[in-house]
Design an enzyme around this catalytic site. Structure first.
Site, PDB file in Angstrom:
ATOM      1  N   TYR A 145       0.811  -1.034   0.104  1.00  0.00           N
ATOM      2  CA  TYR A 145       0.104  -0.129   0.045  1.00  0.00           C
ATOM      3  C   TYR A 145       0.852   1.155  -0.064  1.00  0.00           C
ATOM      4  O   TYR A 145       0.558   2.213  -0.625  1.00  0.00           O
ATOM      5  CB  TYR A 145      -0.810  -0.077   1.330  1.00  0.00           C
ATOM      6  CG  TYR A 145      -1.861   1.024   1.372  1.00  0.00           C
ATOM      7  CD1 TYR A 145      -2.788   1.298   0.438  1.00  0.00           C
ATOM      8  CD2 TYR A 145      -1.662   2.106   2.348  1.00  0.00           C
ATOM      9  CE1 TYR A 145      -3.698   2.621   0.660  1.00  0.00           C
ATOM     10  CE2 TYR A 145      -2.508   3.097   2.594  1.00  0.00           C
ATOM     11  CZ  TYR A 145      -3.503   3.389   1.795  1.00  0.00           C
ATOM     12  OH  TYR A 145      -4.232   4.478   1.854  1.00  0.00           O
ATOM     13  N   LYS A 149       1.279   3.966  -3.056  1.00  0.00           N
ATOM     14  CA  LYS A 149       0.853   5.591  -2.676  1.00  0.00           C
ATOM     15  C   LYS A 149       1.982   6.442  -2.948  1.00  0.00           C
ATOM     16  O   LYS A 149       2.031   7.506  -3.173  1.00  0.00           O
ATOM     17  CB  LYS A 149       0.214   5.435  -1.163  1.00  0.00           C
ATOM     18  CG  LYS A 149      -1.330   4.986  -1.051  1.00  0.00           C
ATOM     19  CD  LYS A 149      -2.467   6.006  -2.150  1.00  0.00           C
ATOM     20  CE  LYS A 149      -3.724   5.342  -1.708  1.00  0.00           C
ATOM     21  NZ  LYS A 149      -4.625   6.245  -2.437  1.00  0.00           N
TER      22      LYS A 149
END
Length: 226
Positions: A145, A149
């Site tokens: 993640y 990002k």
């Protein structure tokens, strides 16, 4: 009445829905996009709705052209689409990484490619993507993640350099934890202490796409809450 047209991706729930409502309340002509048709139906009929999965690279181009033909050429893009997966670096799988890349990075890139020509023709535009704190500050247990990002943060900075000469402002808002219904169901209560309501983040987005922020571009704006 603000006659600008704003596309809000991910508007079927959470931050996307709050943003669509906030921009509509500010007087913009909002087009809400999400693959969640039931979620879109909860928005007021005054907000246009498009059911689409913009993580598919083949979708955003034709979608934006249809919006331009039926509603008008977009002035604003807000992309709130994102996916989260727990796991440390040693547990990341190829499939999991690809899925997060498609959602957290791919949707942002394909949507920007679709709207940018319209904004370049006008000589103005505002784009906001939603990053996350693990993409700025390394966070244990959120490896894939955080990496996806972080890629989004770099994309925003690159887009700012490339598109600012055309009058297009590109910024990112960086929440930590939001008090969305999905997060409340996913995380234990101790992880939600200090979580920010999506409406508060939506207000930040509304500012960034407004004329009041006409000098703001290339900003990775923390919105971590208390």
């Amino acid at each position: 009445m603000d006659t600008r047209i704003a596309i809000v991706a991910g508007a079927g729930s959470g931050l996307g829905r709050a943003t669509a409502i906030a921009l509509h309340a500010a007087g913009l002509n909002v087009v809400a996009v999400d693959r969640n048709e039931a979620g879109l139906k909860q928005l007021t009929d005054e907000i246009s709705r498009e059911v689409a999965d913009v993580t598919d690279p083949a979708v955003p181009g034709p979608l934006v052209e249809r919006i331009a033909a039926e509603v008008g050429s977009p002035d604003i893009l807000v992309n709130t689409i994102g996916a989260y997966e727990l796991g440390d670096s040693l547990s990341v799988t190829p499939q999991g990484l690809r899925q997060l890349m498609d959602v957290n990075l791919g949707a942002a890139l394909w949507l920007t490619q679709a709207v940018a020509p319209h904004m370049q023709q006008k000589g103005s535009g505002a784009i906001v993507h939603i990053a996350a704190r693990p993409g700025v500050d390394p966070t244990a247990g959120s490896a894939a993640y955080g990496v996806t990002k972080a890629a989004l943060v770099h994309l925003v900075r690159t887009l700012d350099v490339e598109l600012r000469p055309s009058g297009i402002r590109v910024n990112a808002v960086v929440p930590q934890v939001m008090a969305t219904e999905k997060n409340k169901a996913m995380f234990p209560p101790e992880m939600l202490v200090g979580a920010v309501e999506p409406e508060a983040i939506a207000d930040v987005i509304a500012f960034l796409v407004s004329d009041a922020a006409s000098s703001v571009s290339g900003v990775i704006l923390p919105a971590y809450g208390g």
